[in-house]
Each structure stands twice: as C-alpha cells, then as structure tokens.
Design an enzyme around this catalytic site. Structure first.
Site, PDB file in Angstrom:
ATOM      1  N   LYS A  79       0.982  -1.251   0.073  1.00 26.74           N
ATOM      2  CA  LYS A  79       0.003  -0.087   0.032  1.00 26.74           C
ATOM      3  C   LYS A  79       0.886   1.275   0.035  1.00 26.74           C
ATOM      4  O   LYS A  79       1.957   1.290   0.741  1.00 26.74           O
ATOM      5  CB  LYS A  79      -0.976   0.065   1.219  1.00 26.74           C
ATOM      6  N   SER A 154      -9.700   2.187   2.713  1.00 29.42           N
ATOM      7  CA  SER A 154      -9.004   2.910   1.721  1.00 29.42           C
ATOM      8  C   SER A 154      -8.128   1.809   1.002  1.00 29.42           C
ATOM      9  O   SER A 154      -7.272   2.582   0.271  1.00 29.42           O
ATOM     10  CB  SER A 154      -8.168   3.778   2.616  1.00 29.42           C
ATOM     11  N   SER A 178     -10.393  -0.234   6.634  1.00 30.12           N
ATOM     12  CA  SER A 178      -9.666  -0.185   5.441  1.00 30.12           C
ATOM     13  C   SER A 178      -8.915  -1.696   4.801  1.00 30.12           C
ATOM     14  O   SER A 178      -8.603  -1.545   3.885  1.00 30.12           O
ATOM     15  CB  SER A 178      -8.538   0.898   5.516  1.00 30.12           C
TER      16      SER A 178
HETATM   17  N1  GLN Z   1     -13.572   4.740   5.895  1.00 33.04           N
HETATM   18  C1  GLN Z   1     -12.861   4.944   7.357  1.00 33.04           C
HETATM   19  C2  GLN Z   1     -12.425   6.451   7.249  1.00 33.04           C
HETATM   20  O1  GLN Z   1     -12.466   6.847   6.140  1.00 33.04           O
HETATM   21  C3  GLN Z   1     -11.911   4.017   7.563  1.00 33.04           C
HETATM   22  C4  GLN Z   1     -10.554   4.252   6.783  1.00 33.04           C
HETATM   23  C5  GLN Z   1      -9.440   3.422   7.231  1.00 33.04           C
HETATM   24  O2  GLN Z   1      -9.578   2.375   7.949  1.00 33.04           O
HETATM   25  N2  GLN Z   1      -8.185   4.072   6.919  1.00 33.04           N
HETATM   26  O3  GLN Z   1     -11.881   6.743   8.254  1.00 33.04           O
END
Ligand code: GLN
Length: 492
Positions: A79, A154, A178
């Site tokens: 990532k 994400s 995410s």
């Molecule tokens: N969708 C959640 C957010 O926007 C989780 C994102 C994440 O786990 N990085 O914060």
C-alpha cells in the site's frame, strides 16, 4: 508456465523451493500481467520493474546457495502508505506526489529480510481517508468484479491488485475498516491485527491510536504467511507490543470450529441500511459454521449507535494533528510564489490536500479547539472506553463475534454519497479499531449482481491465530475464496 498467478502462497513457496520456476520467471509473469491488465483496474500508483527483477535475481541466487527463507522470491504489493526507500510514497495525495522516502517502513524492511520481491506501490484513498479509493489524487481504482464499481477503501489498490491477480498478496492498513471493507468488496481475506501487533514505523499516520497494518490475500492461509512477516515488536514504534508472535502458518489448524462460541450481536443485524443479500449470505455462512460444530450465541453490543459519531470525532482529531507536518516547508507539495509565510502554509495545504482530507482537518481542529475540547474530544474518548468495555463483556461468554464487514456490497463509481452516508457504511468496522481488537474478513458469497459479500469475525486481543484458523477451517469446507473475477482469468 502461464498460470503462475493461480498459485497460492504455499504453492509459490514450494514451487520456488523445488525449482519448478524461478523468482525471475514469477516476477516477470506478474509484471506482464500488470502491464496488460492494470490499465483497466488502476490498482498500482507506481510499478517498480527494475528493482523487482533485481530483487528476484538476488532471491534466485539465495535459493541456489541454500540460504532461502519460505518466502524468498515471492512478489508482494505494498500500500502506498508504507515508506519505501528510493521509491515514491504518495499516500494517494498530491501533497506527497514528489516524496521519495529516505528509509523503509518496518513492514517493508521486514519484507525485504523475508526475501519478498516488491512489484510496486498500490493506490488508496488520500491519506487513508475514505471507503471507496475514489479520493486518491491518482484517480479511482476499479473493482475487478465489476469495473464500474469501487474496490472499497482505503486499501482499495491492495484489494484490487490481489483480486485481479496482479499480486499474490498485499499489505494494507486499517484505521476504521480499510483492510476488511475492501477485502469484503473484492472477495478477499483480510486481517486487521490487534493494535500494537504490527509496527507503524514508516507507515504514514492518519489516526495514530487506530492505525494498524495487516495482510490482504485470497485465503486465510495466504494471509498467515504475510502476517508471519509483518508482525512483531519494533523498538522504533513505542506503541508496538513487546510480546511473542505466533507462527500463524503453523497454527492454521490450531483452533477447531467444533465448540467455538460465536457471538451474534442483536443490534448488528437490525441496522438500517443492511442490504438483504449481505444479511442472507452472512447468515448462511454462520449456518455453515454451525454445521461445522460452532454454537451461535445471541449477544448485546449496546453501544452500536455511538460507533460512527465517536470514530468521526477521534479519527479526524488525530488526523488534524498528524497532518500538521505537511506545511509546504519541510517536504511534500509547496505552492508557487508564496507572498509570505501564511500564504505559503495556506496555499500549500489547500492546493496539496483534497476535499475529504480538508474536511477532516476542519472537523478535527474544531473538536480539539480550546472551547470544544471537553464537549467533543474528551467525551468521545469516554464513549470509546464504553465501547471497549462492551466488547470485553461480550468476550466473557463468546470466543469470537460475527458481523458483516459492510452493510452493502461495492458501490458504483461516482455514486456520490454524501460524507455522512459514506461514514455510516463504516458501522461494522470502526468499533474494532476504537477498541484495538483484531478482526478478519472472509468472502462468503455474492449478491444478486455477482458482487462479493464478506463475513467479519472479531476476536479478543492477540487472537490473530484463532481468527486465521477459524477462517482457514471454513475455507477448507467451502470454496468462496477460490472464486475469481473474470478479469483475473485473463492471461497475459
Ligand atoms: N472509511 C474509514 C475512514 O474513512 C476507514 C478508513 C481506514 O480504515 N483507513 O476513516
């Protein structure tokens, strides 16, 4: 061989050990697939063929000398939130489009020690804020199951790369879902470890008390291999736990589903917005686990309504603090011709950050401001403790807790959810981060449009082995994890 991308991590390891193919052949095979197929999926931000082939050759040489590890020569995608020395690390943001890290994140360094070959860096929501991977400065990644749908976020690039067979496994990070939600949207297995199990050193911070790296792959077995690489204490991360690490591969059969008590939170299955197909598939998977010998126990998680408001105060508060470092001075994007220092800060940040990131900085700064700190931030921290206690109480009577990973399957690209609609989609994942618990997603079928559905199992602290093992048993008895998106069937 034309079907190297069909092999599991164990098969890749055995094939390399038995000289059925070399790491160079395997790496070239993946690079070719990326070149041919990734224009449609857009999972990679940066592909690093030269470095990958050099690493592959080094891996092959090591094999010949008899010094190889289990994973020496196996490719991986990281990532783009993990710093990679000498290779651009963007966090999906224009702010870091020119950033080349002078050091490797611990996770990346451990991968190198294990002999993994880095294919490149994969796309993500900007600074990991989002649930669709559409907020990336580099454009939206597509869901390999349906290219007009999002892969989730994400870690959408990680999920899409694996689901399209453009990497055998990938690293992800999970601040509020995410890893689990994109794994769910793309039909993969993904593990969010206990907070402190995987080092955050060199992992660009979103919300430090919630962020945790973990593996994303096709099966629990494949995840176990990557988890063996990623997990462990790191003196460079003060929140990393100095505690022995399990051998996740050796423990894959360590927990029996027979006699396993699975908690079913009443509140979770009555959430408004829970899709009927998702509910049905999750219930079928639980029935299957019951047939395999598990006991389903109804439990209460009374704090469910508080999850979204609590997370969306704490996460932006920490983000606003973490993202102060991007000021146009030290590194990252700098605006053109600033007239003075204030102009430099203002324009560098308003030009360098996208709208979702700016929204969260505003919310977080507000929640932390002198007049509102007690009313919002301190209050949210108190509720966070209640959420954790709710889980701990549940674990007095059950071994794991079952839930959907997301209320729906993958959204259409450009569905234009309002921020609040998008935040509500995180209902099943964010409490786990607030409590610091481990949780795993496993694919359990499809909705009427043939989009994958995921089951989430939440465990008590440090129960990663148990979660991987339960999913492994389930995957021995079912074949959802073997299903491939049509685009993954294409040969390069
Ligand atoms: N969708 C959640 C957010 O926007 C989780 C994102 C994440 O786990 N990085 O914060």
């Amino acid at each position: 061989m034309t079907d190297l991308h069909r092999l599991s991590i164990r098969e890749l390891s055995e094939g390399l050990a038995g000289s059925k193919f070399s790491s160079r052949e395997l790496t070239e095979h993946y690079l070719k697939r990326i070149e041919k197929i990734d224009a449609q999926v857009q999972s990679y931000v940066t592909v690093t063929p030269e470095q990958a082939l050099a690493q592959a050759d080094a891996a092959d040489a090591l094999r010949k000398s008899g010094m190889a590890n289990v994973l020496t020569g196996v490719p991986v995608a990281h990532k783009d939130i993990f710093c990679t020395q000498g290779i651009k690390t963007t966090a999906g943001s224009k702010m870091l489009d020119n950033f080349i890290s002078p050091y490797d994140a611990t996770v990346v360094a451990k991968g190198k020690v294990a002999g993994l070959v880095t294919l490149g860096k994969v796309n993500m929501d900007e600074f990991a804020m989002g649930s669709t991977s559409e907020s990336s400065y580099f454009g939206a990644t597509k869901n390999p199951w349906a290219l007009d749908h999002v892969p989730g976020g994400s870690s959408g690039g990680s999920a899409a790369a694996v689901a399209a067979d453009l990497a055998p496994f990938a690293t992800g990070t999970d601040t509020g879902g995410s890893i689990r939600q994109p794994a769910s949207f793309c039909g993969l297995t993904g593990l969010k470890p206990t907070y402190g199990r995987v080092s955050r050193f060199g992992m660009i911070a979103y919300a430090s008390s919630l962020d945790q790296g973990g593996p994303m792959a096709r099966s629990a077995e494949d995840c176990a291999y990557l988890m063996n690489v990623m997990a462990g204490h790191d003196a460079k991360d003060s929140t990393s736990m100095d505690q022995d690490v399990d051998d996740y591969v050796a423990n894959l059969n360590g927990t029996s589903v027979k006699g396993l008590r699975i908690g079913i939170p009443k509140q979770y299955f009555n959430v408004a917005g829970l899709d009927a197909d998702v509910k049905a598939r999750v219930e079928e998977s639980l029935k299957k686990l019951e047939e395999m010998g598990a006991t389903l126990v109804e439990i209460d998680l009374n704090m469910t309504d508080a999850y979204v408001p609590t997370y969306y105060l704490i996460a932006p508060a920490e983000a606003s603090s973490n993202l102060q470092r991007f000021d146009g001075v030290r590194y990252g994007y700098r605006c053109e011709n600033p007239v003075d220092l204030t102009d430099l800060y203002k324009r560098s940040r308003s030009e360098g950050f996208g709208p979702e990131v700016q929204r969260r900085i505003l919310i977080g700064t507000y929640a932390l401001s002198a007049g509102y700190y007690d009313a919002y931030y301190v209050k949210a921290q108190k509720v966070r403790r209640l959420i954790q206690q709710d889980f701990l109480k549940a674990f007095e009577s059950v071994d794991v807790i079952a839930a959907p990973s997301a209320p729906t399957t993958a959204y259409k690209i450009g569905a234009n959810l309002t921020p609040v609609e998008m935040y509500l989609g995180d209902i099943y994942t964010i409490a786990v981060n607030l409590a610091g618990l481990p949780a795993i997603n496993a694919p359990v079928g499809f909705d009427k449009d043939n989009l994958p559905v995921g089951l989430q199992l939440i465990g008590n602290y440090w129960s990663e082995s148990q979660l991987l093992s339960v999913v492994h048993q389930y995957q021995q008895a079912t074949d959802w994890h073997t299903k491939r998106a049509a685009i993954a069937e294409e040969n390069a």
